[in-house]
Design a protein around this motif. Structure first.
Motif, mmCIF file in Angstrom:
data_model
loop_
_atom_site.group_PDB
_atom_site.id
_atom_site.type_symbol
_atom_site.label_atom_id
_atom_site.label_comp_id
_atom_site.label_asym_id
_atom_site.label_seq_id
_atom_site.Cartn_x
_atom_site.Cartn_y
_atom_site.Cartn_z
ATOM 1 N N ALA A 1 7.687 -3.466 6.723
ATOM 2 C CA ALA A 1 7.322 -4.619 7.500
ATOM 3 C C ALA A 1 5.921 -4.659 7.775
ATOM 4 C CB ALA A 1 8.135 -4.579 8.907
ATOM 5 N N LEU A 2 5.259 -3.546 7.762
ATOM 6 C CA LEU A 2 3.717 -3.607 7.832
ATOM 7 C C LEU A 2 3.096 -3.528 6.455
ATOM 8 C CD1 LEU A 2 3.412 -0.938 10.703
ATOM 9 C CD2 LEU A 2 2.908 -3.399 11.110
ATOM 10 N N GLY A 3 3.629 -3.545 5.325
ATOM 11 C CA GLY A 3 3.174 -3.780 4.225
ATOM 12 C C GLY A 3 2.762 -2.539 3.450
ATOM 13 N N TYR A 4 3.758 -1.431 4.040
ATOM 14 C CA TYR A 4 3.359 0.070 3.308
ATOM 15 C C TYR A 4 4.599 0.685 2.639
ATOM 16 C CZ TYR A 4 -0.659 -0.163 6.353
ATOM 17 O OH TYR A 4 -2.095 -0.739 6.910
ATOM 18 N N GLU A 5 4.326 1.227 1.666
ATOM 19 C CA GLU A 5 5.596 1.984 1.027
ATOM 20 C C GLU A 5 5.319 3.396 1.016
ATOM 21 O OE1 GLU A 5 7.416 2.505 -3.423
ATOM 22 O OE2 GLU A 5 5.772 1.100 -3.086
ATOM 23 N N LEU A 6 6.309 4.063 1.944
ATOM 24 C CA LEU A 6 6.090 5.363 1.610
ATOM 25 C C LEU A 6 6.935 5.997 0.440
ATOM 26 C CD1 LEU A 6 7.546 6.531 5.407
ATOM 27 C CD2 LEU A 6 5.332 6.671 4.361
ATOM 28 N N ILE B 1 0.900 -1.066 -0.057
ATOM 29 C CA ILE B 1 0.017 0.074 0.032
ATOM 30 C C ILE B 1 0.931 1.412 -0.019
ATOM 31 C CG2 ILE B 1 -1.709 1.368 1.346
ATOM 32 C CD1 ILE B 1 -2.892 -1.364 0.169
ATOM 33 N N ARG B 2 0.794 2.202 -0.937
ATOM 34 C CA ARG B 2 1.525 3.371 -1.074
ATOM 35 C C ARG B 2 1.148 4.504 -0.262
ATOM 36 N NH1 ARG B 2 4.785 3.282 -5.844
ATOM 37 N NH2 ARG B 2 4.468 5.386 -6.075
ATOM 38 N N VAL C 1 -8.784 0.795 0.547
ATOM 39 C CA VAL C 1 -8.301 0.840 -0.446
ATOM 40 C C VAL C 1 -8.408 -0.602 -1.338
ATOM 41 C CG1 VAL C 1 -5.898 0.521 -1.424
ATOM 42 C CG2 VAL C 1 -6.295 2.324 0.121
ATOM 43 N N GLU C 2 -8.345 -1.821 -0.346
ATOM 44 C CA GLU C 2 -8.748 -3.138 -0.920
ATOM 45 C C GLU C 2 -10.049 -3.206 -1.512
ATOM 46 O OE1 GLU C 2 -7.492 -5.551 2.439
ATOM 47 O OE2 GLU C 2 -5.355 -5.605 1.631
ATOM 48 N N LYS C 3 -10.942 -2.842 -0.749
ATOM 49 C CA LYS C 3 -12.439 -2.624 -1.424
ATOM 50 C C LYS C 3 -12.458 -1.738 -2.599
ATOM 51 C CE LYS C 3 -16.933 -1.110 -0.081
ATOM 52 N NZ LYS C 3 -17.936 -0.668 0.772
ATOM 53 N N GLU C 4 -11.745 -0.623 -2.689
ATOM 54 C CA GLU C 4 -11.913 0.272 -4.061
ATOM 55 C C GLU C 4 -11.237 -0.692 -5.101
ATOM 56 O OE1 GLU C 4 -12.605 3.124 -6.771
ATOM 57 O OE2 GLU C 4 -13.669 2.686 -4.699
ATOM 58 N N ARG C 5 -10.180 -1.330 -4.670
ATOM 59 C CA ARG C 5 -9.449 -1.963 -6.009
ATOM 60 C C ARG C 5 -10.069 -3.324 -6.533
ATOM 61 N NH1 ARG C 5 -3.105 -3.058 -3.095
ATOM 62 N NH2 ARG C 5 -2.658 -0.758 -3.805
ATOM 63 N N ALA C 6 -10.994 -3.924 -5.475
ATOM 64 C CA ALA C 6 -11.703 -4.902 -6.034
ATOM 65 C C ALA C 6 -12.830 -4.407 -6.876
ATOM 66 C CB ALA C 6 -12.386 -5.659 -4.628
ATOM 67 N N LEU C 7 -13.306 -3.275 -6.761
ATOM 68 C CA LEU C 7 -14.365 -2.610 -7.479
ATOM 69 C C LEU C 7 -13.959 -2.201 -8.898
ATOM 70 C CD1 LEU C 7 -16.283 -0.086 -5.263
ATOM 71 C CD2 LEU C 7 -17.127 -1.807 -6.179
ATOM 72 N N LEU D 1 -4.048 3.082 9.577
ATOM 73 C CA LEU D 1 -3.514 2.680 8.469
ATOM 74 C C LEU D 1 -4.391 1.162 7.980
ATOM 75 C CD1 LEU D 1 0.065 3.440 8.642
ATOM 76 C CD2 LEU D 1 -1.326 4.202 7.030
ATOM 77 N N ASP D 2 -4.657 0.337 8.873
ATOM 78 C CA ASP D 2 -5.354 -0.810 8.587
ATOM 79 C C ASP D 2 -6.735 -0.652 8.081
ATOM 80 O OD1 ASP D 2 -3.151 -2.475 9.465
ATOM 81 O OD2 ASP D 2 -4.076 -2.470 11.517
ATOM 82 N N ARG D 3 -7.321 0.577 8.793
ATOM 83 C CA ARG D 3 -8.710 0.838 8.038
ATOM 84 C C ARG D 3 -8.559 1.384 6.728
ATOM 85 N NH1 ARG D 3 -9.724 1.910 13.618
ATOM 86 N NH2 ARG D 3 -8.422 3.882 13.873
ATOM 87 N N ALA D 4 -7.617 2.094 6.780
ATOM 88 C CA ALA D 4 -7.180 2.789 5.072
ATOM 89 C C ALA D 4 -6.912 1.591 4.230
ATOM 90 C CB ALA D 4 -6.198 3.535 5.272
ATOM 91 N N ARG D 5 -5.931 0.705 4.618
ATOM 92 C CA ARG D 5 -5.880 -0.430 3.679
ATOM 93 C C ARG D 5 -7.141 -1.383 3.371
ATOM 94 N NH1 ARG D 5 -1.347 -4.215 3.915
ATOM 95 N NH2 ARG D 5 -0.712 -3.373 5.889
ATOM 96 N N THR D 6 -8.064 -1.259 4.325
ATOM 97 C CA THR D 6 -9.316 -2.047 4.114
ATOM 98 C C THR D 6 -10.096 -1.309 3.031
ATOM 99 O OG1 THR D 6 -9.571 -2.967 6.382
ATOM 100 C CG2 THR D 6 -11.644 -2.775 4.783
#
Length: 429
Positions: free
Chosen positions: A25-30, A2-3, A125-131, A118-123
């Motif tokens: 480590a948490l799966g985010y890229e600054l 997640i960027r 983002v993933e929902k939008e990507r699915a759309l 950030l976890d809520r934001a990831r959720t």
């Protein structure tokens, strides 16, 4: 990955956030940082982040203006996490508009609550990507693509009628009616947990779609957990209120029976031009704050005074109330209750029709009241702070200096013609 883009006008805040987490480590890229809203908008276009962590109060463009322009230009992504230094933050955080998924108080920022946001934001983002994923990727994918089409349509992302009809045809939709109007439903229910609200919102939206389709052609699209939009193809722009009111009343009665909720409806001004459907939706959205329990259904007409004029007058009334009562409880919830609005709508009223956000206006009004008290009374700084509802004299001094450029003590000494004195960190009497 997640960027993530970090935006704040204070360099120390940016440095602190960058070092606060092990982002990779948490799966985010600054992907970068920005020091104001205009610079951030450029970075969004260049770096295409999924998440923006942004201060609300910044030069050039503030955080709310940044989020609004980002949504206009780039759609639902990136999502926003907002940072603030102002009071009443628990209420502001509830706002669902402008793509914000959470708000955090700077002074209380920790690795734990930043990670949770950030976890809520990831959720989201993933929902939008699915759309945005190909329709055949999963059952129901075509329906998701249709929802995405209507969201883009309401956002005004299609410049011509031909492009709208071509895209609709690809999705098996026909938009060839003589006219259209957009209705927005506002779901009113008791406070629920997020999971419960998701379940309720999904059930209400689906049942409303089923009921409406029995009476008239329509396309129902969820907006957020408390709103959904209905596109209404019309054979005529005349008599819409007479035809639609009994249908909406029927929907309301059935949904209350099943879910014990109330729906308030704002119906946008009809249009004969498909690429003006966004304007109909916008007029409906603008009218939502005018609804009430006594008048839960409102129709906008093209020859009416626009709802935006109503909203501007409403903002002026709220601002006048705040100016006359700087010593009262002025949280978003408290003022919304005085005017019988929801906190979210009051926040949007200010962000779309005022020069500042609600929180900024309250804070600046209180600082103005503080300056008047300094000029007309012998109250000490901590007494002024208490009278005007600041959480502490230290916080009052910090906000005062940010707005006025000098501390309360220095301002008071200048006002009374005294010599300048060294300002201590707390700056209280």
């Amino acid at each position: 990955m997640i960027r993530v883009l970090l935006v704040d006008d204070e360099p120390l805040v940016l440095i602190g956030m960058q070092s606060m987490l092990d982002w990779n480590a948490l799966g985010y890229e600054l992907v970068g940082t920005a020091r104001n809203g205009a610079e951030a908008l450029e970075r969004i276009g260049e770096q295409q982040p999924d998440v923006v962590v942004s201060d609300i109060r910044m030069p050039v463009l503030d955080g709310l203006q940044l989020a609004s322009r980002s949504r206009e230009q780039y759609g639902a992504l990136p999502v926003f996490i907002m940072l603030t230094s102002y009071e009443e933050f628990d209420y502001v955080r509830r706002s669902m508009g402008l793509g914000a998924v959470d708000y955090l108080v700077k002074i209380d920022l920790t690795p734990e609550n930043l990670t949770a946001a950030l976890d809520r934001a990831r959720t989201a983002v993933e929902k939008e990507r699915a759309l945005r994923a190909p329709a055949q990727a999963a059952p129901g994918g075509l329906e998701s693509y249709r929802d995405r089409f209507f969201i883009q349509l309401y956002s005004g992302l299609f410049p011509t009628d031909g492009e709208i009809r071509a895209r609709a045809g690809e999705l098996g939709l026909t938009l060839d009616a003589p006219a259209y109007a957009v209705a927005i439903a506002d779901i009113h229910n008791r406070e629920l947990t997020p999971d419960q609200q998701v379940t309720l919102s999904t059930g209400v939206t689906r049942m409303a779609a089923d009921i409406l389709s029995k009476y008239l052609p329509c396309h129902v699209t969820g907006m957020d957990l408390r709103h959904f939009s209905v596109l209404l193809p019309l054979q005529s722009r005349d008599g819409l209120e007479h035809r639609l009111t009994p249908v909406l009343q029927k929907v309301n009665a059935i949904l209350y029976k099943y879910f014990s909720i109330h729906l308030w409806w704002a119906v946008g001004a009809p249009t004969s031009v498909p690429h003006h459907i966004a304007k109909s939706q916008k007029s409906a959205f603008s009218a939502l704050p005018l609804l009430s329990e006594a008048d839960p259904i409102l129709f906008c007409r093209s020859d009416d005074v626009t709802p935006m004029d109503h909203r501007a007058r409403t903002v002026a009334k709220v601002q006048d109330y705040i100016r006359k009562n700087p010593d009262k409880r002025l949280s978003l919830n408290d003022v919304a209750a005085v005017f019988n609005f929801s906190p979210g709508y009051l926040s949007q009223l200010f962000s779309q029709n005022g020069q500042t956000s609600f929180v900024e206006f309250v804070t600046e009004t209180r600082i103005s009241a503080a300056k008047e008290l300094m000029a007309s009374t012998d109250l000490k700084i901590y007494e002024i702070s208490e009278r005007l509802g600041f959480e502490s004299a230290f916080y009052f001094s910090k906000v005062f200096k940010k707005i006025e450029g000098v501390s309360p003590r220095a301002y008071l000494q200048k006002l009374r013609g005294g010599p300048g004195a060294r300002e201590d960190s707390a700056d209280v009497d």
